[in-house]
Each structure stands twice: as C-alpha cells, then as structure tokens.
Design an enzyme around this catalytic site. Structure first.
Site, PDB file in Angstrom:
ATOM      1  N   THR A   1       0.993  -1.234   0.011  1.00 46.41           N
ATOM      2  CA  THR A   1       0.271  -0.004   0.028  1.00 46.41           C
ATOM      3  C   THR A   1       0.880   1.228  -0.080  1.00 46.41           C
ATOM      4  O   THR A   1       1.829   1.306   0.694  1.00 46.41           O
ATOM      5  CB  THR A   1      -0.966   0.117   1.159  1.00 46.41           C
ATOM      6  OG1 THR A   1      -1.563   1.468   1.249  1.00 46.41           O
ATOM      7  CG2 THR A   1      -0.551  -0.202   2.550  1.00 46.41           C
TER       8      THR A   1
ATOM      9  N   HIS B   1      -4.882  10.261  -7.209  1.00 42.26           N
ATOM     10  CA  HIS B   1      -4.549   8.813  -7.825  1.00 42.26           C
ATOM     11  C   HIS B   1      -3.175   8.829  -8.529  1.00 42.26           C
ATOM     12  O   HIS B   1      -2.645   7.757  -8.710  1.00 42.26           O
ATOM     13  CB  HIS B   1      -5.524   8.026  -8.486  1.00 42.26           C
ATOM     14  CG  HIS B   1      -6.709   7.530  -7.752  1.00 42.26           C
ATOM     15  ND1 HIS B   1      -7.648   8.490  -7.429  1.00 42.26           N
ATOM     16  CD2 HIS B   1      -6.906   6.448  -7.189  1.00 42.26           C
ATOM     17  CE1 HIS B   1      -8.725   7.875  -6.304  1.00 42.26           C
ATOM     18  NE2 HIS B   1      -8.248   6.616  -6.410  1.00 42.26           N
TER      19      HIS B   1
ATOM     20  N   ASP C   1       0.158   3.744   1.567  1.00 44.18           N
ATOM     21  CA  ASP C   1      -0.318   4.445   2.798  1.00 44.18           C
ATOM     22  C   ASP C   1       0.906   4.020   3.730  1.00 44.18           C
ATOM     23  O   ASP C   1       1.065   4.635   4.935  1.00 44.18           O
ATOM     24  CB  ASP C   1      -1.485   4.024   3.285  1.00 44.18           C
ATOM     25  CG  ASP C   1      -2.863   4.159   2.395  1.00 44.18           C
ATOM     26  OD1 ASP C   1      -2.535   5.199   1.282  1.00 44.18           O
ATOM     27  OD2 ASP C   1      -3.813   3.728   2.474  1.00 44.18           O
TER      28      ASP C   1
HETATM   29  O1  F6P Z   1      -5.261   2.733   0.032  1.00 46.95           O
HETATM   30  C1  F6P Z   1      -4.713   3.554  -0.880  1.00 46.95           C
HETATM   31  C2  F6P Z   1      -5.438   4.470  -1.266  1.00 46.95           C
HETATM   32  O2  F6P Z   1      -5.016   5.015  -2.411  1.00 46.95           O
HETATM   33  C3  F6P Z   1      -5.662   5.410  -0.025  1.00 46.95           C
HETATM   34  O3  F6P Z   1      -4.464   6.239   0.183  1.00 46.95           O
HETATM   35  C4  F6P Z   1      -7.079   6.204  -0.702  1.00 46.95           C
HETATM   36  O4  F6P Z   1      -7.531   6.816   0.559  1.00 46.95           O
HETATM   37  C5  F6P Z   1      -7.663   4.932  -1.415  1.00 46.95           C
HETATM   38  O5  F6P Z   1      -6.910   4.063  -1.546  1.00 46.95           O
HETATM   39  C6  F6P Z   1      -8.565   5.792  -2.496  1.00 46.95           C
HETATM   40  O6  F6P Z   1      -9.202   4.333  -3.048  1.00 46.95           O
HETATM   41  P1  F6P Z   1      -9.834   4.497  -4.334  1.00 46.95           P
HETATM   42  O7  F6P Z   1      -9.115   4.161  -5.360  1.00 46.95           O
HETATM   43  O8  F6P Z   1     -11.134   3.512  -4.152  1.00 46.95           O
HETATM   44  O9  F6P Z   1     -10.569   5.896  -4.604  1.00 46.95           O
END
Ligand code: F6P
Length: 359
Positions: free
Chosen positions: A136, A283, A138
C-alpha cells in the site's frame, strides 16, 4: 507441490508487478507452476486465472499497476451475486477454498493492503493455505516497517511539492497540497520534509488554524511571501469531521476521503489575508513506475513469499524489520492500522527545522 496461486487485491501500488515477477521466477526455478487470479478475489471466486509463465513476466519489473488486475471491493465473505435479477451479498468463502483445491493450489499468495490481508487470514482460518505480502502507498500495515509502493508515492508527492514551490514563490501565495494515506500521515510526513513544506498536517496531530496562520504570517514578516502546506486526506475539519469524497457501500472501508485541502486553504486565506490555492494530488500517487527502492523491496518480498510457500509454510505475512526480510504469523498481527507515532524521530527533526504541525 505442483502449483502456487497469486492474486493482487485492494488499490494498486507501484511494485505489484515486481512481486508477481519475483514469485513467478522463484516458482519456475523450482519447477512449480504459478496461477494468477484476475481482479483480486473476484478471479478466485469465478475461477478466472492465467498461467504466469516467462512471456507474461518479461518486462514487469518497471511496470506500474498489476497485470492481474485488482479491486478494493470484492470480499469472498460478502460477495455480490445475482439472485432473481437482484444483486445480493453472500458468503462465498467455501467456493474460494473449493476452487483452490480443484486447481490443486498448494498455497495462495495474496498481495494486498489491510482489507485483502484480513480476508487472506480469514480464509486461512477456514483451512486455506495463504501467505500475504504487505502492499500500500499508505504504509499503514502493522508488523512491517514498510510496505512497497510507499517510497514511489513519496517521490511523486515530493515532485509535486517542488512544482508547487515555484508557483507559490512567483505568486506570493500559500499552496496547500493534499495527499493520500487514509488515516495515517506517512506519505504527508515524508514528502513534506523532502519537499521543504512549512506546515505539515497529519491525522495523528490535532491542528488549529491559528497555529497554521501564525507560521505563515511569521514567514511573511521575515520576507517569505509564500508558504507550502501539505495535508493528509485523513485530517479532520475543526468540527472534528472527515471530508468524504465518496462512499462505496460494498467496500470494507466504505469511506473515500478527499477535499480537506479546500477547507484549509479557504481558512488560511480568511485568517491571513494571503491568497491560497489547494491541489488534491489523488491517484497520481498510486501510478507510474516503481522507484528503485520499491523494486528492490517488492522483489525481496516476492522471493520470500515464494520460498515460504515452497517450503510448505503458510499463515504468515512477509515483513521488513530493521532492514531484514522476515515473516510474521497471522495471529501475531494485531488488527488496526499503523499510524505515525507522534514522537516519531522525523516529526521531532521536522519540528527542530521549524516546520509547524499546526499544534
Ligand atoms: O489505500 C490506498 C488509497 O490510495 C488511499 O490512500 C486512498 O484513501 C484510497 O486508496 C482511495 O481509494 P479509491 O481508489 O477507491 O478511490
């Protein structure tokens, strides 16, 4: 053992393909076939997979995303099925285990974040043999010092900060950059320091607009007419609320955060009288080619996971501890997310550098 399986689950992160490549190489060197399930747990339930052989893995090391596809919704324990023309959610975990047995898969390697890893653990409690690899951007998985994907995200965020610096300086503005990370401030802390931010706001440290304004106005008094503020998406408003971009009912964590930078930017403008602009990097942080660090970490994780599986071990997550690759049994991994300790050395160093955390 004749076969291993692999799937990638949750949000994509740079380095997923490097893990697939490493697992595939080690499997092939040991005469073991590798099946890759497509689109996370969806492929496992529907028996949708591909044979991962040399032609598939060639050129993968540098490629972002995942050739297997992924999603951060499908959970075998609460899986969407069509019944009488309607979508209903059913426990399909028996089907997942049945498919692994039918395909003669000795061990399933799950590369994912906390949601996918929790599912792998539940499947293991039901008798499936699983090994997990922590992924991740994160960096919020417990029992590992670092997940792959994080380093690349920090590089991307730092590059964005470098670019915002030039426009902030030219326009004498405050530029607020919002970064991902959910409830943990790792990306914001590291890129904030790397990108020379003046204010770093992370979910772990409650903030006050007066403190943020004080820092910005002090800089102005000292002849610095611009400031850079970096903020985690998981920072709460002064009222104590998350700013929610979207809610995805069927997802393990339905909340998608996003937008706090706009709230903070407006508050800064109102309090300091200095023009301010917000940017949500979004993203972009998950995309692109993995950094050299992430290529190495993903490769080390992939090799370790494959070797554990080939040695007949399971019920473990590969992990990085003090620079060494090791593994942790599932039962020793507490639930929850790994947040930044408020006495983290980098926070202390940043404070020494005069960076404000808004507290
Ligand atoms: O867990 C990775 C992440 O990019 C987080 O940082 C973010 O909050 C989430 O996924 C975004 O998710 P999605 O791709 O569903 O918008």
């Amino acid at each position: 053992m004749k076969r291993l399986g692999i799937l990638t689950g949750g949000g994509d992160a740079p380095g997923l393909n490097a893990v697939i490549r490493a697992v595939s190489r080690v499997s092939q060197a040991n005469g073991v076939e590798l099946l890759g399930f497509k689109n996370g747990y969806n492929g496992l339930i529907h028996g949708d997979y591909m044979h991962l052989t040399m032609p598939h893995i060639s050129g993968l090391l540098t490629k972002g995303g995942t050739i297997l596809g992924t999603n951060n919704r499908d959970n075998p324990f609460n899986f969407p099925v069509q019944e009488s023309g309607k979508i209903v959610y059913r426990d399909m975990s028996d089907k997942a285990i049945e498919n692994l047995e039918k395909l003669n898969i000795g061990c399933l390697i799950v590369v994912g974040g906390d949601g996918s890893l929790a599912i792998a653990r539940e499947l293991s409690e039901k008798g499936a043999k699983t090994i997990t690899v922590p992924k991740t951007i994160d960096n919020d998985i417990l029992e590992t010092d670092q997940t792959f994907g994080f380093d690349t995200a920090v590089n991307t965020a730092t590059e964005a900060l470098d670019k915002l610096h030039t426009t902030a300086e030219s326009h004498h503005r405050v530029m607020v950059l919002e970064l991902m990370g959910r409830y943990a401030g790792w990306i914001t802390l590291y890129s904030g320091v790397a990108g020379g931010a003046d204010v770093i706001l992370i979910p772990e440290i409650p903030w006050k607009i007066e403190k943020v304004a004080e820092k910005i106005l002090n800089r102005k008094r000292n002849g610095k007419y611009f400031s850079i503020v970096v903020v985690s998406e998981g920072v709460k408003t002064p009222e104590g609320d998350y700013v929610i971009r979207q809610t995805i009912k069927e997802s393990g964590d339905p909340l998608r955060l996003g937008g706090i930078s706009h709230v903070i930017s407006k508050m800064i403008e109102d309090t300091t009288g200095i023009e301010s602009r917000a940017t949500v990097l979004g993203h972009l942080q998950r995309g692109g080619s993995p950094s050299p660090f992430d290529r190495v970490l993903a490769t080390r994780y992939g090799v370790a996971a494959a070797k554990l599986a080939l040695d007949g071990e399971h019920g473990k997550m590969v992990s990085l501890k003090n620079g060494v690759i090791t593994s942790v049994p599932f039962e020793k991994i507490p639930s929850g997310c790994r947040v930044v300790p408020t006495d983290h050395q980098l926070i202390c160093a940043a404070r020494e550098m005069g960076i404000s955390f808004g507290d």
